[in-house]
Scaffold this motif. Structure first.
Motif, PDB file in Angstrom:
ATOM      1  N   ALA A   1       0.847  -1.195   0.000  1.00  0.00           N
ATOM      2  CA  ALA A   1       0.000   0.000   0.000  1.00  0.00           C
ATOM      3  C   ALA A   1       0.888   1.253   0.000  1.00  0.00           C
ATOM      4  CB  ALA A   1      -0.897  -0.002   1.231  1.00  0.00           C
ATOM      5  N   PRO A   2       0.484   2.336  -0.679  1.00  0.00           N
ATOM      6  CA  PRO A   2       1.272   3.574  -0.650  1.00  0.00           C
ATOM      7  C   PRO A   2       1.442   4.063   0.794  1.00  0.00           C
ATOM      8  CG  PRO A   2      -0.456   3.698  -2.300  1.00  0.00           C
ATOM      9  CD  PRO A   2      -0.735   2.473  -1.487  1.00  0.00           C
ATOM     10  N   PHE A   3       2.687   4.309   1.179  1.00  0.00           N
ATOM     11  CA  PHE A   3       2.970   4.646   2.574  1.00  0.00           C
ATOM     12  C   PHE A   3       3.718   5.976   2.639  1.00  0.00           C
ATOM     13  CE2 PHE A   3       4.876   4.346   6.776  1.00  0.00           C
ATOM     14  CZ  PHE A   3       3.878   3.723   7.510  1.00  0.00           C
TER      15      PHE A   3
ATOM     16  N   ALA B   1      12.193   1.420  12.384  1.00  0.00           N
ATOM     17  CA  ALA B   1      11.378   0.448  13.114  1.00  0.00           C
ATOM     18  C   ALA B   1      10.238  -0.065  12.241  1.00  0.00           C
ATOM     19  CB  ALA B   1      10.827   1.082  14.389  1.00  0.00           C
ATOM     20  N   ILE B   2       9.656   0.818  11.430  1.00  0.00           N
ATOM     21  CA  ILE B   2       8.586   0.399  10.508  1.00  0.00           C
ATOM     22  C   ILE B   2       9.143  -0.564   9.469  1.00  0.00           C
ATOM     23  CG2 ILE B   2       7.012   1.225   8.711  1.00  0.00           C
ATOM     24  CD1 ILE B   2       6.752   3.841  10.381  1.00  0.00           C
ATOM     25  N   GLU B   3      10.311  -0.264   8.931  1.00  0.00           N
ATOM     26  CA  GLU B   3      10.933  -1.165   7.943  1.00  0.00           C
ATOM     27  C   GLU B   3      11.161  -2.555   8.536  1.00  0.00           C
ATOM     28  OE1 GLU B   3      14.475   0.931   6.643  1.00  0.00           O
ATOM     29  OE2 GLU B   3      13.553   1.179   4.657  1.00  0.00           O
ATOM     30  N   ARG B   4      11.646  -2.609   9.792  1.00  0.00           N
ATOM     31  CA  ARG B   4      11.894  -3.903  10.429  1.00  0.00           C
ATOM     32  C   ARG B   4      10.588  -4.680  10.612  1.00  0.00           C
ATOM     33  NH1 ARG B   4      15.464  -0.810  13.582  1.00  0.00           N
ATOM     34  NH2 ARG B   4      13.932  -0.683  15.280  1.00  0.00           N
ATOM     35  N   ALA B   5       9.531  -3.953  11.023  1.00  0.00           N
ATOM     36  CA  ALA B   5       8.246  -4.615  11.233  1.00  0.00           C
ATOM     37  C   ALA B   5       7.723  -5.214   9.935  1.00  0.00           C
ATOM     38  CB  ALA B   5       7.238  -3.617  11.805  1.00  0.00           C
ATOM     39  N   PHE B   6       7.843  -4.483   8.837  1.00  0.00           N
ATOM     40  CA  PHE B   6       7.381  -4.995   7.548  1.00  0.00           C
ATOM     41  C   PHE B   6       8.230  -6.195   7.113  1.00  0.00           C
ATOM     42  CE2 PHE B   6       4.669  -1.444   7.431  1.00  0.00           C
ATOM     43  CZ  PHE B   6       3.860  -1.493   6.309  1.00  0.00           C
ATOM     44  N   ALA B   7       9.537  -6.093   7.293  1.00  0.00           N
ATOM     45  CA  ALA B   7      10.420  -7.183   6.879  1.00  0.00           C
ATOM     46  C   ALA B   7      10.133  -8.453   7.681  1.00  0.00           C
ATOM     47  CB  ALA B   7      11.877  -6.768   7.051  1.00  0.00           C
ATOM     48  N   GLU B   8       9.905  -8.294   8.988  1.00  0.00           N
ATOM     49  CA  GLU B   8       9.642  -9.463   9.835  1.00  0.00           C
ATOM     50  C   GLU B   8       8.328 -10.148   9.468  1.00  0.00           C
ATOM     51  OE1 GLU B   8       9.836  -7.803  13.718  1.00  0.00           O
ATOM     52  OE2 GLU B   8      12.041  -7.610  13.705  1.00  0.00           O
TER      53      GLU B   8
ATOM     54  N   LEU C   1       7.017  -2.672   2.038  1.00  0.00           N
ATOM     55  CA  LEU C   1       6.798  -1.271   2.408  1.00  0.00           C
ATOM     56  C   LEU C   1       6.998  -0.431   1.150  1.00  0.00           C
ATOM     57  CD1 LEU C   1       6.299   0.912   4.566  1.00  0.00           C
ATOM     58  CD2 LEU C   1       8.773   0.911   5.005  1.00  0.00           C
ATOM     59  N   ARG C   2       5.893   0.019   0.574  1.00  0.00           N
ATOM     60  CA  ARG C   2       5.978   0.803  -0.672  1.00  0.00           C
ATOM     61  C   ARG C   2       5.913   2.287  -0.323  1.00  0.00           C
ATOM     62  NH1 ARG C   2       2.279   2.407  -5.018  1.00  0.00           N
ATOM     63  NH2 ARG C   2       0.576   1.127  -4.204  1.00  0.00           N
TER      64      ARG C   2
END
Length: 302
Positions: A188-190, A202-209, A214-215
């Motif tokens: 989704a556009p973020f 922290a957001i990148e890590r959450a998406f990767a996990e 993360l677009r």
């Protein structure tokens, strides 16, 4: 030079007689006459002469009166400021913070405190966290708010941790969800803070996990900008719950995000010195108000 001498001199000049000056200052006439005599002895000039039973002002007295009036005016204003400070009625407080705090969190605190300081003045400096930290090095304010690290000689008063929420347009398909996860936002556009910001990381890590993509649509510097872009339909974002309150009022919805994320910043003073009474009042008011906002509006109740 004794201020009592100046006060007696001014009273005689302004009332036109020793007896009227005595009444004004609640003293006896001999006491006023004695104060004037001592002042004349100290100055080495005559300030008054009696002609035909009337008190006459000498040219030297006319010249001296303006200086005495200014000196007493400054002294009286200084005394008034001291009385006001004792009663917490006046004073100046300089604050520096990120735009989000200056716009959404601090104004109600200042409004409440200024009722206690009717003659007080508050000055805002609104800058990014790095700039606030830089201004702290030259002691450009009394109390600042910025993200860590806060380096010596600055002194951290308190570190504040605010839970974050996902912000969506009211008509977004995900607005019906009770909790938002990275899986919901996959591709989704973020809209997020810059890539090197700790919350973005922290957001990148959450998406990767959670194996979600993360677009990134837009990188911004401030949460308020991110929410404004959400209102324009550019995408969704994650911001601190205090900033979210303003944008909930104008049409966005906030949902808890899992895994839970927090925004952290420090309230600090540029140098480890005692805070003024006004600054101490502000610190306590901020602690109380901010804690109440988080407690009341955080979607995370455990």
């Amino acid at each position: 030079m004794d201020t009592r001498h100046l006060e007696a001199f001014r009273a005689v000049i302004e009332t036109g007689s020793m007896s009227a000056a005595a009444t004004l200052l609640a003293k006896s006439q001999p006491a006023i006459s004695n104060l004037i005599t001592r002042l004349e002895d100290e100055l080495g000039v005559s300030l008054f002469e009696r002609k035909k039973g009337r008190l006459q002002v000498t040219p030297e007295a006319t010249l001296f009166y303006e200086e005495a009036r200014r000196t007493l005016g400054v002294l009286e204003r200084t005394r008034q400021v001291a009385r006001d400070l004792k009663g917490l009625r006046s004073g100046t407080l300089s604050l520096a913070s990120q735009p989000g705090l200056a716009t959404y969190a601090l104004p109600p605190i200042i409004a409440r405190l200024l009722k206690r300081w009717p003659d007080g003045t508050v000055r805002f400096i609104t800058r990014s966290s790095p700039t606030v930290r830089d201004l702290g090095r030259i002691e450009a304010f009394d109390i600042g708010f910025a993200e860590h690290p806060i380096e010596s000689p600055a002194s951290v008063i308190e570190t504040i941790e605010v839970p974050c929420v996902c912000m969506l347009p009211a008509d977004h398909p995900l607005a019906a969800e009770s909790v938002i996860t990275p899986a919901h936002l996959d591709d989704a556009p973020f809209i997020s803070l810059y890539a090197d910001h700790f919350l973005h990381e922290a957001i990148e890590r959450a998406f990767a996990e959670h194996s979600a993509r993360l677009r990134m649509a837009v990188h911004v510097e401030f949460f308020g900008t991110a929410c404004a872009l959400v209102m324009e339909g550019v995408g969704v974002t994650i911001v601190d719950v205090v900033t979210s309150l303003h944008f909930r009022k104008v049409g966005l919805v906030a949902r808890p995000f899992t895994p839970r994320l927090s925004y952290r910043y420090a309230m600090f003073q540029p140098a480890p010195r005692p805070l003024s009474r006004i600054a101490r009042e502000f610190v306590e008011a901020f602690r109380e108000h901010n804690a109440a906002l988080i407690r009341e509006h955080s979607p995370y109740k455990d």
